[in-house]
Design a protein around this motif. Structure first.
Motif, short mmCIF file in Angstrom:
data_model
loop_
_atom_site.label_atom_id
_atom_site.label_comp_id
_atom_site.label_asym_id
_atom_site.label_seq_id
_atom_site.Cartn_x
_atom_site.Cartn_y
_atom_site.Cartn_z
N SER A 90 -46.49 -12.30 7.53
CA SER A 90 -46.33 -10.98 6.92
C SER A 90 -45.10 -10.92 6.00
O SER A 90 -45.14 -10.26 4.97
N THR B 27 -45.73 -10.09 2.12
CA THR B 27 -45.07 -8.91 1.55
C THR B 27 -44.21 -9.29 0.35
O THR B 27 -44.20 -8.59 -0.66
N ASP C 285 -45.28 -13.21 12.10
CA ASP C 285 -44.21 -12.53 11.35
C ASP C 285 -43.94 -13.26 10.03
O ASP C 285 -43.73 -12.63 9.00
N ASP D 199 -39.89 -1.09 4.13
CA ASP D 199 -40.98 -0.17 4.47
C ASP D 199 -42.03 -0.83 5.36
O ASP D 199 -42.72 -0.17 6.11
N LYS D 200 -42.13 -2.16 5.26
CA LYS D 200 -43.07 -2.89 6.13
C LYS D 200 -42.37 -3.38 7.40
O LYS D 200 -42.92 -4.20 8.14
N MET E 274 -39.99 -4.33 1.39
CA MET E 274 -40.02 -5.11 2.62
C MET E 274 -39.56 -4.27 3.80
O MET E 274 -40.13 -4.31 4.88
#
Ligand code: PLP
Length: 398
Positions: A384, A388, A381, A329-330, A327
């Protein structure tokens, strides 16, 4: 993406905050200026409480109530092992012994069905009935207080908690540091039937200032005047600042912080509504593409959480560290509330609890993961974050 986006809020009310702060700079009453009283009046009426006393922090609010009640050596204070450390720390620092009671695995709050056993175990000094620290076996402790915590903004079962308290003649303090804006049935949190409640204005709490701050709520006039005195060096009253009839300390909230809170209070109800919307948004997204064994936070139908945190429990087989890294990393920040039950914290080692004394907390701490939660979290948001997490838990696209 922010875990808690204070900038979005500031952008919305910058003009009002600036105006409130300028006014303080003009009158110059930085300590106990008129904004402090105005804030106390407005907060009290927000939760229909008779008294609100602003103070230095949520931790300080707990300390003030314990001091006013004369809690200390020889006393037993019952609470949950799953909370921010201040809950247990302030109990222990009075000299009282914290008696932990395991939690309900879905609400994260004290399992009130175990509370009476804990009280009876202390009364009988009987460890076979409930895990007790050595101090509660070696000497006869006096059960005095239950500290109920509205963890993540969600209330425990107050009907049952308060009836146990009444049966055993115990005082109840609601640690509502995370809960301002929530409700238990028809009653607002921070005034839901306990003898006193405390809250925190730490910036990340649902109602946060730009520094430290806190408040005590009560409908008990003698407690209110004691707390008011204790936060100001034990002064006899506001008219006689230098006449000190008891040992107090400095537990005041700054005028500037009160001014900031007054600006934020204007939009607070709206923000509580937005938080409900964000929580529902998460629930809908995870319902659509279910992760097996993922537990979502639950709030009783009759209650309202202030959603200080949106904390899920990951599937048992999932490596949480790996999920957090994927998470991150995203660009998605996550948090663990809390990695340890208080009974296993080093500062409480003198109590001699073992990790498996409270197996539910022990298991929950391994699985919890808090997702970004604030009133201004966009739908994009949220998409995502959910996507994720779903992928990180190995649920394939279909
Ligand atoms: C934050 C918090 C506190 C302490 O509040 P501060 O204002 O940081 O001192 C106490 N109890 C709980 C449950 C909290 O979340």
């Amino acid at each position: 993406m922010e875990f808690i986006d204070l900038k979005a809020q500031q952008k919305r009310i910058k003009t009002q905050i600036d105006a409130r702060m300028s006014k303080v700079l003009e009158h110059g009453q930085y300590i106990m200026g008129p904004e402090v009283r105005e804030l106390e009046t407005k907060l009290a009426s927000y939760v229909n409480a008779q008294y609100c006393i602003g103070c230095a922090s949520g931790t300080n609010a707990l300390e003030l109530v314990f001091a006013a009640w004369g809690i200390g050596k020889g006393d037993a204070v019952f609470t949950t092992p799953l909370s921010f450390i201040a809950t247990g720390e302030t109990i222990a620092k009075t000299g009282a012994i914290p008696i932990f009671v395991d939690i309900d695995p879905l609400s994260f709050n004290m399992d009130t069905s175990r509370l009476e056993d804990a009280i009876l175990a202390v009364k009988k000094r009987d460890r076979s009935q409930h895990p007790l620290p050595a101090q509660a076996v070696e000497q006869q402790l006096h059960p005095r207080v239950i500290v109920a915590v509205d963890l993540f903004g969600n209330p425990p079962d107050y009907d049952s908690l308060l009836s146990v308290a009444q049966r055993h003649n115990l005082l109840v303090l609601e640690d509502g540091a995370q809960a301002f804006g929530g409700a238990y049935k028809t009653r607002p949190l921070c005034n839901c039937g306990c003898h006193a409640a405390t809250t925190s204005f730490f910036p990340a709490k649902p109602l946060g200032c730009y520094g430290d701050g806190g408040a005590v709520f009560t409908n008990d006039s003698s407690l209110a005047s004691l707390v008011d005195s204790l936060r100001y060096h034990g002064r006899i009253n506001a008219q006689n600042k230098n006449e000190n009839i008891r040992l107090g300390g400095n537990g005041r909230i700054d005028t500037l912080q009160a001014a900031i809170l007054l600006a934020k209070l204007e939009i607070f109800s709206d923000e509580v509504g937005l938080r409900q919307h964000v929580a529902e948004g998460y629930a809908q997204r995870f319902a659509r593409r279910a992760i097996p064994d993922l537990l979502l936070p639950t709030v009783a139908d009759t209650c309202r959480s202030s959603w200080a945190q949106y904390t899920v429990q990951l599937p048992q087989k999932i490596d949480r560290t790996r999920v957090m890294k994927l998470m991150k990393d995203k660009g998605i920040p996550t948090f663990i509330n809390y990695p340890l039950g208080m009974h296993t914290q080093g500062c409480f080692s003198y109590l001699g609890y073992t990790p498996h004394d409270f197996p539910v907390v022990q298991a929950v701490c391994q699985r919890v993961l808090s997702l970004p939660m604030h009133p201004y979290l966009s739908s994009g948001d949220q998409d995502s974050i959910a996507e994720t997490l779903i992928q990180a838990c190995g649920v394939s696209n279909d």
